[in-house]
Write a protein that holds these residues in place. Structure first.
Motif, PDB file in Angstrom:
ATOM      1  N   PHE A 136      30.777  32.510  44.563  1.00 52.97           N
ATOM      2  CA  PHE A 136      30.104  31.566  43.725  1.00 52.97           C
ATOM      3  C   PHE A 136      29.164  32.291  42.893  1.00 52.97           C
ATOM      4  CE2 PHE A 136      31.683  28.416  47.047  1.00 52.97           C
ATOM      5  CZ  PHE A 136      32.283  27.911  46.009  1.00 52.97           C
ATOM      6  N   ALA A 137      28.435  33.403  43.394  1.00 53.04           N
ATOM      7  CA  ALA A 137      27.562  34.017  42.483  1.00 53.04           C
ATOM      8  C   ALA A 137      28.492  34.870  41.497  1.00 53.04           C
ATOM      9  CB  ALA A 137      26.778  34.993  43.271  1.00 53.04           C
ATOM     10  N   GLY A 138      29.377  35.356  41.798  1.00 53.57           N
ATOM     11  CA  GLY A 138      30.586  35.963  40.913  1.00 53.57           C
ATOM     12  C   GLY A 138      30.898  35.146  39.662  1.00 53.57           C
ATOM     13  N   CYS A 139      31.249  33.924  40.008  1.00 51.85           N
ATOM     14  CA  CYS A 139      31.596  32.735  39.154  1.00 51.85           C
ATOM     15  C   CYS A 139      30.296  32.357  38.304  1.00 51.85           C
ATOM     16  CB  CYS A 139      31.915  31.393  40.048  1.00 51.85           C
ATOM     17  SG  CYS A 139      33.435  31.531  40.967  1.00 51.85           S
ATOM     18  N   LEU A 140      29.162  32.491  38.749  1.00 51.77           N
ATOM     19  CA  LEU A 140      27.991  32.101  37.826  1.00 51.77           C
ATOM     20  C   LEU A 140      27.854  33.451  37.028  1.00 51.77           C
ATOM     21  CD1 LEU A 140      25.539  30.186  37.573  1.00 51.77           C
ATOM     22  CD2 LEU A 140      24.296  31.929  39.179  1.00 51.77           C
ATOM     23  N   LYS A 157      43.748  31.757  25.006  1.00 52.02           N
ATOM     24  CA  LYS A 157      44.690  32.366  25.640  1.00 52.02           C
ATOM     25  C   LYS A 157      44.631  33.492  26.236  1.00 52.02           C
ATOM     26  CE  LYS A 157      49.077  34.520  24.650  1.00 52.02           C
ATOM     27  NZ  LYS A 157      50.390  35.193  23.559  1.00 52.02           N
ATOM     28  N   THR A 158      43.956  34.599  25.548  1.00 50.35           N
ATOM     29  CA  THR A 158      43.475  35.954  25.975  1.00 50.35           C
ATOM     30  C   THR A 158      42.614  35.809  27.165  1.00 50.35           C
ATOM     31  OG1 THR A 158      44.050  36.646  23.891  1.00 50.35           O
ATOM     32  CG2 THR A 158      42.841  38.245  25.312  1.00 50.35           C
ATOM     33  N   MET A 159      41.640  35.173  27.041  1.00 54.10           N
ATOM     34  CA  MET A 159      40.559  34.862  28.102  1.00 54.10           C
ATOM     35  C   MET A 159      41.201  34.251  29.196  1.00 54.10           C
ATOM     36  SD  MET A 159      37.200  35.235  28.110  1.00 54.10           S
ATOM     37  CE  MET A 159      37.530  36.319  29.725  1.00 54.10           C
ATOM     38  N   LEU A 160      42.198  33.363  29.250  1.00 53.97           N
ATOM     39  CA  LEU A 160      42.925  32.755  30.404  1.00 53.97           C
ATOM     40  C   LEU A 160      43.756  33.831  31.176  1.00 53.97           C
ATOM     41  CD1 LEU A 160      43.642  30.318  32.172  1.00 53.97           C
ATOM     42  CD2 LEU A 160      45.310  29.738  30.563  1.00 53.97           C
ATOM     43  N   PHE A 161      44.300  34.636  30.180  1.00 59.55           N
ATOM     44  CA  PHE A 161      45.225  35.533  30.931  1.00 59.55           C
ATOM     45  C   PHE A 161      44.349  36.563  31.663  1.00 59.55           C
ATOM     46  CE2 PHE A 161      46.414  40.224  30.063  1.00 59.55           C
ATOM     47  CZ  PHE A 161      47.296  40.115  30.877  1.00 59.55           C
ATOM     48  N   LEU A 162      43.200  37.190  30.924  1.00 60.21           N
ATOM     49  CA  LEU A 162      42.425  38.248  31.599  1.00 60.21           C
ATOM     50  C   LEU A 162      41.755  37.679  32.828  1.00 60.21           C
ATOM     51  CD1 LEU A 162      40.708  39.728  28.555  1.00 60.21           C
ATOM     52  CD2 LEU A 162      42.535  40.862  29.961  1.00 60.21           C
ATOM     53  N   SER A 163      41.663  36.259  32.928  1.00 61.05           N
ATOM     54  CA  SER A 163      40.787  35.631  33.910  1.00 61.05           C
ATOM     55  C   SER A 163      41.676  35.770  35.195  1.00 61.05           C
ATOM     56  CB  SER A 163      40.102  34.306  33.592  1.00 61.05           C
ATOM     57  OG  SER A 163      39.194  34.466  32.643  1.00 61.05           O
ATOM     58  N   CYS A 164      43.151  34.882  34.990  1.00 60.70           N
ATOM     59  CA  CYS A 164      43.985  35.015  35.897  1.00 60.70           C
ATOM     60  C   CYS A 164      44.385  36.118  36.637  1.00 60.70           C
ATOM     61  CB  CYS A 164      45.316  34.139  35.552  1.00 60.70           C
ATOM     62  SG  CYS A 164      44.752  32.413  35.183  1.00 60.70           S
ATOM     63  N   PHE A 165      44.405  37.149  35.665  1.00 58.37           N
ATOM     64  CA  PHE A 165      44.656  38.616  36.233  1.00 58.37           C
ATOM     65  C   PHE A 165      43.817  39.372  36.853  1.00 58.37           C
ATOM     66  CE2 PHE A 165      45.182  43.260  35.652  1.00 58.37           C
ATOM     67  CZ  PHE A 165      46.583  43.428  36.067  1.00 58.37           C
ATOM     68  N   PHE A 188      32.932  38.655  45.078  1.00 54.45           N
ATOM     69  CA  PHE A 188      32.252  38.453  43.967  1.00 54.45           C
ATOM     70  C   PHE A 188      33.135  38.726  42.567  1.00 54.45           C
ATOM     71  CE2 PHE A 188      29.683  40.808  40.646  1.00 54.45           C
ATOM     72  CZ  PHE A 188      28.604  39.665  40.692  1.00 54.45           C
ATOM     73  N   LEU A 189      33.816  39.910  42.677  1.00 54.54           N
ATOM     74  CA  LEU A 189      34.626  40.261  41.839  1.00 54.54           C
ATOM     75  C   LEU A 189      35.634  39.270  41.322  1.00 54.54           C
ATOM     76  CD1 LEU A 189      35.539  42.287  39.541  1.00 54.54           C
ATOM     77  CD2 LEU A 189      37.320  43.417  41.309  1.00 54.54           C
ATOM     78  N   CYS A 190      36.191  38.496  42.463  1.00 55.26           N
ATOM     79  CA  CYS A 190      37.161  37.472  42.279  1.00 55.26           C
ATOM     80  C   CYS A 190      36.609  36.190  41.573  1.00 55.26           C
ATOM     81  CB  CYS A 190      37.837  36.993  43.678  1.00 55.26           C
ATOM     82  SG  CYS A 190      38.964  35.633  43.673  1.00 55.26           S
ATOM     83  N   GLY A 191      35.268  36.149  42.143  1.00 54.50           N
ATOM     84  CA  GLY A 191      34.480  34.986  41.434  1.00 54.50           C
ATOM     85  C   GLY A 191      34.184  35.308  39.997  1.00 54.50           C
ATOM     86  N   CYS A 192      34.083  36.395  39.399  1.00 54.17           N
ATOM     87  CA  CYS A 192      33.748  36.926  37.974  1.00 54.17           C
ATOM     88  C   CYS A 192      35.090  36.530  37.207  1.00 54.17           C
ATOM     89  CB  CYS A 192      33.412  38.154  37.801  1.00 54.17           C
ATOM     90  SG  CYS A 192      31.640  38.708  38.534  1.00 54.17           S
ATOM     91  N   ARG A 194      37.420  34.519  38.313  1.00 56.52           N
ATOM     92  CA  ARG A 194      37.614  33.019  38.141  1.00 56.52           C
ATOM     93  C   ARG A 194      36.969  32.200  37.385  1.00 56.52           C
ATOM     94  NH1 ARG A 194      34.476  28.474  39.656  1.00 56.52           N
ATOM     95  NH2 ARG A 194      35.921  26.833  40.189  1.00 56.52           N
ATOM     96  N   ALA A 195      35.731  32.740  36.698  1.00 60.17           N
ATOM     97  CA  ALA A 195      34.778  31.835  36.430  1.00 60.17           C
ATOM     98  C   ALA A 195      35.351  31.137  35.072  1.00 60.17           C
ATOM     99  CB  ALA A 195      33.521  32.726  35.797  1.00 60.17           C
TER     100      ALA A 195
END
Length: 526
Positions: A136-140, A157-165, A188-192, A194-195
């Protein structure tokens, strides 16, 4: 014209054409009018299907958000020697910490949980809750650093692609973590990553369709989150007895393939492209949506009355959207009110599913009940969203969530306590759904993604604190359920100071929103 809003709508007396070549009134030469005449009046099934596919990102969002309920759970244990008192069994709520080595054993193989694999049963609440809090800290932090990119240089679109990847890659790397600290770092990286998944997905899907479909597409995101949440206990149950690492692999692989499809098969938001001054790309995106129809020339004519500053986005600061939110008093008030309400809802929304282990019920069954509570929440949101005011309904459900959470402290009977917990989570889900739709309508296109991202960051901030309260709540229930109830009731009241938006069109620039406010004020003045 404010920074970051390069589109200059042309208000004149000439008429324009809609997507079918029909004459439109002069007001259609605004962005909203022109887009509504095409994406809503001539909405194709391909547009709706693309929007629904974009909403599926919430499936993987839900899985990564609640996966620690299973991977970080403390397994049941039993005594294996006379020196281990029968009163110290896990069924009584105690832990094996302090018992002589060899006098007890886990009921499941040690590799089923990070607690048993790394012998964390005697660690403090801060250590046990570290991976979940790190997520959750990574999400924040990820949301604060990345949220404005979708409004400025990258797009939805690009932001969604990079986030999911990023989310899928980090989840896969989590499966090979050698120790708790590496595990927390990967979370933490996964949260970043996923944010911005939920934000980019929600904004992109709603901007791909017109007002008539906007609310329905928003609800599809909530259904997708429910599907992801509901699939998690099923996948965990099928892999019971297997390593917790397997669960991360099973959830990361589908997300990877989804991100690839997003990159190659989904169009960018035409509304965002226009606001960024990229009219040709916006027209091309609409032509792609209408590939089965011969409307290419008509689409071009529909946008011929819009004056667009063609390469205006070159000098745009990546934080220009946030600057606009902070400079305008009305925007700042709306942002702070939604964020405060979001914090309280986030504490319950993320805390309740993590807290089900403290109820003494079966973990798989408890999580399934919470996931099922999301389904009627989405259905009732779909039923209410076009019939009730955003403001009053959000406050009502936030208050109900707090009341049921406090009831979890007062009620000691297991089944009734579980019912109160599910009711509190259901109310928080519904309030959160309504608040997200509310936020879409409160802010114009040029800052919409940033505003919703800030709301979600406030929700995530509640999620950062929730795991610690949950661990402490194993000793005193008021520290978890009681705090949840008081906070969500108090924070939900801030929604009462927001303007009502039900039934209104979306604005695209700050000036357009201010003009609409002035018009509403004038019409309400006797």
């Amino acid at each position: 014209m404010a920074d970051g809003a390069p589109l200059l709508p042309c208000y004149n007396s000439s008429e324009s054409l809609d997507g079918l070549g029909n004459l439109l009134p002069a007001e259609s030469t605004t962005i909203d009018g022109t887009l509504e005449s095409y994406v809503d009046g001539n909405c194709r099934s391909s547009q709706v299907l693309q929007a629904i596919f974009v909403s599926l990102a919430w499936v993987f969002d839900a899985q990564q958000t609640f996966i620690s309920v299973f991977t970080d759970a403390e397994p049941a244990w039993h005594c294996t020697a006379v020196r281990c008192s029968s009163s110290s069994s896990s069924s009584s709520g105690s832990t094996p910490c302090g018992l002589p080595p060899g006098s007890w054993a886990w009921d499941s193989p040690a590799h089923t949980s990070v607690v048993s694999e790394w012998s964390l049963q005697c660690a403090g609440s801060a250590v046990v809750g570290l991976p979940a809090s790190a997520y959750f800290a990574g999400c924040l932090i990820g949301g604060l650093l990345l949220s404005t990119l979708a409004d400025t240089v990258l797009g939805r679109k690009t932001m969604l692609f990079l986030s999911c990847f990023t989310m899928s890659l980090s989840a896969a790397l989590t499966a090979v973590s050698p120790n708790l600290w590496a595990y927390a770092a990967m979370r933490f990286l996964c949260g970043c990553g996923r944010a911005t998944v939920g934000t980019s997905s929600l904004v992109l899907s709603t901007e791909m369709v017109g007002k008539r479909w906007r609310e329905k597409v928003s609800i599809s995101s909530f259904f997708s989150f429910t599907l992801g949440f509901l699939s998690l206990p099923a996948v965990a149950y099928l892999n019971r007895g297997a390593s917790w690492r397997t669960l991360y692999l099973w959830t990361s692989i589908p997300c990877f393939f989804y991100s690839v499809l997003i990159y190659f098969r989904i169009n960018e938001s035409p509304r965002w492209l226009l606001v960024r001054g990229r009219r040709d790309e916006a027209i091309q995106a609409l032509k792609s949506m209408a590939a089965a129809n011969d409307r290419n020339n008509a689409i071009t004519s529909s946008f011929s009355k819009l004056i667009v500053e063609e390469n205006a986005s070159v000098d745009v600061d990546v934080f220009s959207a946030m600057k606009m939110l902070w400079k305008k008093n009305w925007a700042l008030r709306r942002l702070l009110a939604t964020m405060i309400a979001g914090f309280g809802l986030g504490l319950v929304y993320y805390g309740m599913p993590l807290n089900v282990g403290n109820l003494g019920c079966d973990l798989y069954l408890s999580v399934t009940f919470n996931a099922l509570a999301e389904l009627p929440s989405s259905l009732i949101t779909l039923f209410l969203v076009g019939r009730v005011n955003r403001r009053s309904s959000t406050v009502a459900f936030a208050t109900a969530s707090g009341a049921f959470s406090l009831a979890c402290v007062a009620v000691t009977a297991g089944p009734w306590q579980m019912a109160a917990e599910v009711a509190s989570f259901f109310s928080a889900c519904t309030a959160f759904n309504l608040l997200l739709i509310y936020c879409i309508e409160l802010f114009p296109t040029c800052v919409r993604n940033s505003a919703i991202a800030m709301l979600r960051q406030a929700v995530v901030l509640g999620g950062v604190l929730a795991p610690i309260l949950v661990v402490e709540g194993r000793k005193r229930s008021f520290v978890s359920f009681g705090v949840f109830g008081v906070v969500v009731c108090s924070c939900g009241m801030f929604v009462a100071c927001l303007p009502e938006t039900r039934g209104r069109n979306m604005c695209d620039t700050m000036e357009e929103e201010e003009s609409k406010q002035m018009a509403n004020t004038s019409s309400n003045t006797p």
